[in-house]
Design a protein around this motif. Structure first.
Motif, PDB file in Angstrom:
ATOM      1  N   GLU A 162       0.821  -1.212   0.000  1.00  0.00           N
ATOM      2  CA  GLU A 162       0.000   0.000   0.000  1.00  0.00           C
ATOM      3  C   GLU A 162       0.860   1.270   0.000  1.00  0.00           C
ATOM      4  N   ARG A 163       2.172   1.071  -0.050  1.00  0.00           N
ATOM      5  CA  ARG A 163       3.132   2.180  -0.067  1.00  0.00           C
ATOM      6  C   ARG A 163       2.947   3.124   1.125  1.00  0.00           C
ATOM      7  N   ILE A 164       2.694   2.495   2.281  1.00  0.00           N
ATOM      8  CA  ILE A 164       2.550   3.266   3.525  1.00  0.00           C
ATOM      9  C   ILE A 164       3.923   3.509   4.139  1.00  0.00           C
ATOM     10  N   VAL A 165       4.785   2.485   4.095  1.00  0.00           N
ATOM     11  CA  VAL A 165       6.135   2.574   4.666  1.00  0.00           C
ATOM     12  C   VAL A 165       7.120   1.974   3.660  1.00  0.00           C
ATOM     13  N   PRO A 166       8.238   2.643   3.406  1.00  0.00           N
ATOM     14  CA  PRO A 166       9.241   2.050   2.510  1.00  0.00           C
ATOM     15  C   PRO A 166       9.869   0.815   3.138  1.00  0.00           C
ATOM     16  N   LEU A 167      10.216  -0.136   2.304  1.00  0.00           N
ATOM     17  CA  LEU A 167      10.724  -1.428   2.765  1.00  0.00           C
ATOM     18  C   LEU A 167      11.953  -1.291   3.654  1.00  0.00           C
ATOM     19  N   HIS A 168      12.820  -0.314   3.380  1.00  0.00           N
ATOM     20  CA  HIS A 168      14.078  -0.223   4.131  1.00  0.00           C
ATOM     21  C   HIS A 168      13.875   0.184   5.588  1.00  0.00           C
ATOM     22  N   LYS A 169      12.671   0.684   5.932  1.00  0.00           N
ATOM     23  CA  LYS A 169      12.397   1.070   7.327  1.00  0.00           C
ATOM     24  C   LYS A 169      11.779  -0.069   8.133  1.00  0.00           C
ATOM     25  N   ILE A 170      11.437  -1.178   7.486  1.00  0.00           N
ATOM     26  CA  ILE A 170      10.626  -2.224   8.108  1.00  0.00           C
ATOM     27  C   ILE A 170      11.475  -3.363   8.653  1.00  0.00           C
ATOM     28  N   ASN A 171      11.059  -3.869   9.817  1.00  0.00           N
ATOM     29  CA  ASN A 171      11.599  -5.099  10.362  1.00  0.00           C
ATOM     30  C   ASN A 171      10.437  -5.844  11.020  1.00  0.00           C
ATOM     31  N   VAL A 172      10.564  -7.154  11.139  1.00  0.00           N
ATOM     32  CA  VAL A 172       9.499  -7.977  11.722  1.00  0.00           C
ATOM     33  C   VAL A 172      10.023  -8.653  12.980  1.00  0.00           C
ATOM     34  N   LEU A 173       9.336  -8.404  14.097  1.00  0.00           N
ATOM     35  CA  LEU A 173       9.675  -9.041  15.371  1.00  0.00           C
ATOM     36  C   LEU A 173       9.032 -10.422  15.453  1.00  0.00           C
ATOM     37  N   PRO A 174       9.576 -11.333  16.256  1.00  0.00           N
ATOM     38  CA  PRO A 174       8.918 -12.618  16.506  1.00  0.00           C
ATOM     39  C   PRO A 174       7.807 -12.445  17.549  1.00  0.00           C
ATOM     40  N   GLY A 175       6.743 -11.746  17.155  1.00  0.00           N
ATOM     41  CA  GLY A 175       5.716 -11.376  18.125  1.00  0.00           C
ATOM     42  C   GLY A 175       6.284 -10.365  19.108  1.00  0.00           C
ATOM     43  N   GLU A 176       5.646 -10.250  20.263  1.00  0.00           N
ATOM     44  CA  GLU A 176       6.188  -9.383  21.311  1.00  0.00           C
ATOM     45  C   GLU A 176       6.984 -10.193  22.323  1.00  0.00           C
ATOM     46  N   GLY A 177       7.186 -11.474  22.002  1.00  0.00           N
ATOM     47  CA  GLY A 177       7.980 -12.309  22.880  1.00  0.00           C
ATOM     48  C   GLY A 177       7.168 -12.832  24.056  1.00  0.00           C
ATOM     49  N   ILE A 364      14.280  -9.138  22.841  1.00  0.00           N
ATOM     50  CA  ILE A 364      15.267  -8.315  23.542  1.00  0.00           C
ATOM     51  C   ILE A 364      16.459  -8.012  22.640  1.00  0.00           C
ATOM     52  N   HIS A 365      16.882  -9.007  21.872  1.00  0.00           N
ATOM     53  CA  HIS A 365      17.995  -8.801  20.928  1.00  0.00           C
ATOM     54  C   HIS A 365      17.667  -7.681  19.939  1.00  0.00           C
ATOM     55  N   GLU A 366      16.426  -7.638  19.460  1.00  0.00           N
ATOM     56  CA  GLU A 366      16.035  -6.601  18.494  1.00  0.00           C
ATOM     57  C   GLU A 366      16.009  -5.214  19.133  1.00  0.00           C
ATOM     58  N   TYR A 367      15.527  -5.106  20.374  1.00  0.00           N
ATOM     59  CA  TYR A 367      15.534  -3.821  21.066  1.00  0.00           C
ATOM     60  C   TYR A 367      16.962  -3.341  21.286  1.00  0.00           C
ATOM     61  N   ARG A 368      17.831  -4.249  21.691  1.00  0.00           N
ATOM     62  CA  ARG A 368      19.236  -3.860  21.897  1.00  0.00           C
ATOM     63  C   ARG A 368      19.886  -3.430  20.585  1.00  0.00           C
ATOM     64  N   ARG A 369      19.537  -4.102  19.496  1.00  0.00           N
ATOM     65  CA  ARG A 369      20.090  -3.731  18.188  1.00  0.00           C
ATOM     66  C   ARG A 369      19.688  -2.302  17.841  1.00  0.00           C
ATOM     67  N   ILE A 370      18.426  -1.959  18.046  1.00  0.00           N
ATOM     68  CA  ILE A 370      17.953  -0.610  17.727  1.00  0.00           C
ATOM     69  C   ILE A 370      18.643   0.427  18.599  1.00  0.00           C
ATOM     70  N   ILE A 371      18.737   0.121  19.904  1.00  0.00           N
ATOM     71  CA  ILE A 371      19.353   1.061  20.844  1.00  0.00           C
ATOM     72  C   ILE A 371      20.825   1.286  20.496  1.00  0.00           C
TER      73      ILE A 371
END
Length: 374
Positions: A162-177, A364-371
């Motif tokens: 739907e061209r709401i967000v460009p692909l390079h900004k997107i990541n997929v989490l394994p749920g909220e854990g 948690i790994h994904e949050y640490r990566r972003i930080i």
């Protein structure tokens, strides 16, 4: 962790309960890493528990269910002023209005932010005026986010198509854990004198509560002996909410045993035989399914976005058609007829899947990566 930069990190959501219930392990990890954590939500009784973790809290008022250009503009300006005043180093936004207006406010203050789309929800359930408004608001706002995180691939793909967000900004989490040590199966699961199906959710039509009730009615007509237990809370003013009087009627007819909201669902999961979640809501990855699977309960859920991420048909449960009480009743009947050992095996397979794919350590790994990128 002494070599890691210490940041002031804000979590912004529509309620403190979801922050505490879904993200407590992430917050504990960030505090242990030396970061300062600020929670921005409306006031709630559970705020005291949030503060006890070592966080600070700022109360804001807003309604996440109603779109009103005047109140939404006021919410945006309030957030913009607040962000400028507290000046966090990074902001995580959850649910629609913080994701939209919070991202705009952060971007205008030069503060990096991450939008976490926990599910597309009611607004994306049909392509009406609300859908097109929300889509345009997301498209405008999320351009200012550092990253946009989704809980399943299908939601992420929709935003790209739907061209709401460009692909390079997107990541997929394994749920909220899920904390699989906290949601651990009982050492010995007691055998119920009466077979028990359990459902736990917000009391919304699209969560499939009525489908569960009708499926229970159909099975009772076949003279099966079982109990259908429902845990949950009502959402006032939600357009999809079920009236409390309707639930009382089902209770009086003996179709369900409604126990209301329970802060700790583990004793009820430990006591049930099968977890049922016939949702046709636009789910992310339903937390209730992760909790049930982690506690080794076989599951019946719909072949629906997010739900099928947790359940493999015939392995750790059954998938049924959406909005189809007859198919749900058929799958419930199959569960009733399974041998006890087969039910146990389904439960074991469910926990294996959750541990390998949805463990909290992966989130948690994904949050640490972003930080680490700040």
């Amino acid at each position: 962790m002494s070599d890691r930069k210490k940041l002031k990190i804000a979590f912004v959501s529509n309620n403190a309960w979801s922050i505490y219930n879904f993200r407590i392990d992430i917050i504990k990890m960030l505090i242990a890493d030396g970061h300062e954590i600020l929670i921005i939500t409306p006031n709630h009784a559970i705020v005291e528990k949030v503060l006890a973790l070592g966080c600070s809290h700022i109360a804001i008022d807003f309604d996440n269910k109603v779109i009103n250009p005047f109140t939404d503009l006021k919410f945006l300006m309030n957030l913009k002023r607040l962000y400028k005043k507290v000046n966090p180093d990074l902001i995580f936004h959850y649910v629609a209005k913080p994701n939209i207006y919070g991202t705009i406010a952060a971007h205008r203050n030069g503060i990096p932010s991450v939008a976490i789309i926990t599910g597309l929800g009611f607004a994306f359930s049909r392509k009406n005026l609300l859908y097109f408004i929300i889509k345009q608001l997301y498209r405008f706002s999320l351009n200012g986010a550092k990253e946009v995180l989704f809980l399943n691939n299908e939601d992420a793909l929709l935003f790209v198509r739907e061209r709401i967000v460009p692909l390079h900004k997107i990541n997929v989490l394994p749920g909220e854990g899920i904390n699989t040590a906290y949601f651990h199966p009982p050492a010995v699961r007691k055998k119920n004198p009466t077979f028990q199906f359990l459902m736990s959710c917000r009391m919304l039509k699209s969560k499939g509560v009525e489908i569960f009730v009708e499926a229970s009615r159909l099975l009772k007509l076949k003279e099966y002996v079982f109990e259908s237990v429902v845990l949950g809370f009502f959402e006032e003013n939600h357009p999809d909410s079920i009236a409390p009087s309707k639930v009382q009627q089902w209770q009086s007819q003996g179709l369900i045993n409604f126990l209301g909201f329970k802060e700790d669902v583990r004793p009820f999961l430990a006591n049930a035989d099968v977890f049922v979640f016939p949702s046709y809501y636009n789910e992310g990855v339903p937390r209730s399914l992760l909790e049930a699977a982690s506690m080794e309960l076989p599951i019946i859920t719909t072949n629906n976005t997010g739900c099928r991420d947790v359940v493999e048909d015939g392995v750790n449960g059954f998938l049924c058609h959406t909005q189809d009480p007859f198919d749900l009743a058929k799958k419930m009947e199959e569960m009733l007829l399974l041998k006890e050992q087969d039910l146990k095996q389904m439960g074991h397979k469910g926990r294996e899947k959750v541990v390998s794919r949805f463990g909290m350590d992966k989130v948690i790994h994904e949050y640490r990566r972003i930080i680490s990128l700040i």
